[in-house]
Motif scaffolding. Structure first.
Motif, PDB file in Angstrom:
ATOM      1  N   ILE A 156       0.970  -1.116   0.008  1.00 27.05           N
ATOM      2  CA  ILE A 156      -0.030  -0.029  -0.058  1.00 27.05           C
ATOM      3  C   ILE A 156       0.792   1.119   0.061  1.00 27.05           C
ATOM      4  CG2 ILE A 156      -1.634   1.412   1.086  1.00 27.05           C
ATOM      5  CD1 ILE A 156      -2.586  -1.368   0.035  1.00 27.05           C
ATOM      6  N   THR A 157       1.693   1.149   0.753  1.00 23.95           N
ATOM      7  CA  THR A 157       2.691   2.384   1.173  1.00 23.95           C
ATOM      8  C   THR A 157       3.323   2.882  -0.309  1.00 23.95           C
ATOM      9  OG1 THR A 157       3.117   2.041   3.464  1.00 23.95           O
ATOM     10  CG2 THR A 157       4.697   3.510   2.140  1.00 23.95           C
ATOM     11  N   THR A 158       3.984   1.868  -0.975  1.00 25.02           N
ATOM     12  CA  THR A 158       4.589   1.984  -2.000  1.00 25.02           C
ATOM     13  C   THR A 158       3.791   2.301  -3.220  1.00 25.02           C
ATOM     14  OG1 THR A 158       6.828   1.440  -3.084  1.00 25.02           O
ATOM     15  CG2 THR A 158       5.298  -0.170  -3.163  1.00 25.02           C
ATOM     16  N   ILE A 159       2.692   1.634  -3.459  1.00 28.04           N
ATOM     17  CA  ILE A 159       2.014   1.806  -4.494  1.00 28.04           C
ATOM     18  C   ILE A 159       1.212   3.264  -4.471  1.00 28.04           C
ATOM     19  CG2 ILE A 159      -0.153   1.168  -5.884  1.00 28.04           C
ATOM     20  CD1 ILE A 159       0.982  -1.712  -5.243  1.00 28.04           C
ATOM     21  N   HIS A 160       0.768   3.643  -3.182  1.00 25.06           N
ATOM     22  CA  HIS A 160       0.273   4.851  -3.119  1.00 25.06           C
ATOM     23  C   HIS A 160       1.190   5.882  -3.526  1.00 25.06           C
ATOM     24  CE1 HIS A 160      -1.703   8.274  -1.299  1.00 25.06           C
ATOM     25  NE2 HIS A 160      -1.131   8.132  -0.035  1.00 25.06           N
TER      26      HIS A 160
END
Lengths: 485, 107
Positions: free
Chosen positions: A333-337
């Motif tokens: 989630i963190t990186t794709i966001h």
């Protein structure tokens, strides 16, 4: 690509929240059913000594490096790797980590579903009902795709629900209760277990020091696998969790020492809880995953108040599993966001939806799940570790990271001894582990699938990130390679 | 319970408890106490020293030895921030003596 308009980055609300997130992520089902057995099989106390040495030699320094990079960059996996290697195809090292985490979640979520199913049945007192057959119960569950897929769906809904609430209000709020609850549950079972008649056999199996085992290579390889895999080193978890640290937070004491040793301590506690039970009731200690789902289930009807002990055990088991699933998904989630224009909410829904979709084959077929698990445990996860450690050790440079992040606001001082461990020792060990697994499975289907992962993931990662970075970012070189020379 | 327990078993149990739960408990208590200490300092003076004497000396040596490094600007910023905080605040997190503080000038 990341937009400036995105809101300020979240942070852990408390130090305790960060510590519990690290432990919650790293403690999974393997700590409960695998660690005690591997310990007993490999010389008991001798294995524990070997494991402890390798934790301090590899896992503690490696976790310090990951958390420090995350804290320094304040970014997820791909953003952190880009900080190390500059823009371009090499950022694909980060994409490899993301792909491996995604693959891991597609088969881990169904396993969490098993623990949920057993926890729900513990509340129905199924395991202490008259005529209950543990083996038949598990077989019936595995033969029921509707139930397996339903559990997988519920698990991914819980994961999405928690992640939608964010780092502080979702992940932290859960782990500060879930991890202590897991410890209390295991401690209560351990106290009950060691007071059972015959429990000493289980303690003797797990803890008796058989010194000669320290001279066996198998002991050290088993300890190496446990030290690397149980701590989640190099999966991007520590980078992600570290990226939400506050400016004045310490890295090496909490992110390194406490995480590695604390996580292993849960395995030690599980050994006190499970193996005295196994031996007291004459169960098979070599049951592996079946130990939790078949063998132990047979012990509960024999125990006074067994229904309540079953609730305690399977609740703890579920908490261990679900907290890992949530934090591993947060890596994605963190990186794709950050790397897309998606809001956090849409990222959560998209990623959890895709994990659910690609997890259906593993939820449907245990054979498929076992195959994928072997491929990714043997080659996918070491590949991810190698990608992160190469980015840190050979591009960013351990000396730079030590000076700029590890020792800044640190609770303990880390000397230059740390540099060669990050730059040389951990990568060499990871290559050795992958070669060892390849040798052990030479020519078999899982080895061929593993080699396909080793080749395809880096190639795909390189090409995709070269295209994306080439289109959307100006060329930006990495810092002078190494930085510690 | 004791029938199967040998000296080697007790040694193994002792090592496991002390080496794992002992170290993990020590690390958790120490880091939580340090957090309290940092919070108290920040509440009082809003800034604090960010490096120990040894770590700050190493940072300075590295900056002087690597003037062209792409990260030297960030390293100088971190160094200067710590030196300024040391000079402008009374309460310190690390064990700094006045003589050690005097040895550091902004770069």
């Amino acid at each position: 690509m990341a937009t400036e308009a995105k809101t300020a980055r979240d942070e852990w609300g408390t130090r305790f929240g960060f510590l519990m997130a690290m432990i919650g992520a790293m403690v999974g089902v393997g700590n409960i059913w695998r660690f005690p057995f591997v310990t007993g099989e490999n010389g008991g106390g001798a294995f524990i000594l070997a494991f402890l040495v390798l934790l301090f030699l590899l896992a503690v320094p490696g976790l310090m490096a990951e958390v420090a990079l995350g804290r320094y960059t304040g970014k997820g996996v791909i953003g952190s790797i880009r900080e190390c290697v500059g823009t371009g195809g090499l950022v694909g090292l980060g994409l490899v980590v993301v792909l491996v985490n995604f693959a891991l979640m597609t088969y881990y979520a169904p396993v969490v579903g098993w623990t949920l199913y057993y926890m729900l049945h513990s509340f129905l007192f199924t395991f202490t009902a008259t005529g209950f057959d543990a083996g038949g119960f598990l077989d019936a569950f595995f033969a029921n795709p509707t139930a397996m897929i339903a559990m997988h769906t519920v698990v991914m809904s819980i994961v999405a629900g928690v992640l939608l609430l964010g780092i502080k209000d979702g992940v932290e709020r859960l782990v500060v209760f879930a991890v202590p609850a897991l410890v209390i549950a295991l401690a209560a079972i351990a106290i009950r277990a060691v007071t059972l008649p015959g429990a000493g056999e289980g303690l003797a199996f797990t803890f008796t020091v058989q010194w000669e085992y320290l001279t066996f290579s198998d002991t050290w390889i088993a300890a190496l696998g446990q030290a690397l895999f149980s701590t989640g080193l190099g999966w991007g978890i520590a980078i992600t969790v570290g990226s939400y640290l506050r400016d004045y937070d310490d890295v090496p004491l909490g992110g390194g020492v406490f995480t590695a040793i604390g996580e292993a301590s849960i395995g030690i506690l599980a050994a006190f809880a499970i193996f005295p039970l196994v031996f007291a009731y004459g169960l098979d200690p070599a049951g592996g995953a079946g130990l939790a789902f078949v063998s132990l289930v047979q012990a509960f009807p024999e125990m006074p108040g067994g229904g309540l002990w079953a609730i305690l055990f399977f609740s703890g088991f579920f908490l261990a599993a679900i907290t890992s699933a949530i934090v591993i998904t947060e890596v994605l989630i963190t990186t794709i966001h950050e790397e897309t224009r998606l809001s956090r909410g849409r990222t959560v829904l998209a990623v959890c939806g895709l994990i659910w979709l690609f997890g259906l084959p593993s939820a449907y077929s245990v054979e498929f799940l076992d195959f994928v698990d072997l491929v990714f445990a043997n080659w996918g996860l070491p590949l991810a570790t190698l990608c992160i450690i190469i980015a840190i050790g050979w591009f960013f440079g351990p000396e730079r990271l030590r000076l700029l992040s590890v020792n800044q606001n640190a609770g303990i001082y880390v000397g230059s001894w740390w540099n060669p461990i990050v730059k040389y020792v951990i990568p060499i060990v990871m290559v050795f582990i992958m070669a060892f697994f390849a040798w052990e499975n030479l020519g078999e289907d899982i080895m061929i699938a593993g080699m396909a992962v080793l080749v395809a993931f880096p190639v795909v990662g390189y090409l995709v990130m070269r295209y994306i970075d080439g289109r959307e970012r100006p060329p930006e070189p990495a810092g002078a390679a190494g930085g510690d020379d | 319970m004791t029938e199967a327990m040998t000296l080697e078993t007790w040694i193994g149990i002792g090592v496991a408890i002390v080496a794992f739960w002992g170290i993990a408990s020590w690390a958790m208590i120490r880091t939580l106490r340090q957090e309290e200490q940092k919070t108290a300092i920040l509440d009082e003076q809003r800034r604090m020293d960010t490096y120990s004497p040894k770590a700050l000396s190493e940072l300075r040596e590295w900056i002087q030895a690597n003037p062209d490094d792409p990260y030297v600007g960030d390293a100088k910023r971190k160094y200067n921030e710590c030196v300024e905080n040391l000079r402008e605040t009374d309460q310190r997190f690390y064990d700094w003596s006045d003589a050690e503080v005097e040895r550091h000038d902004p770069l």
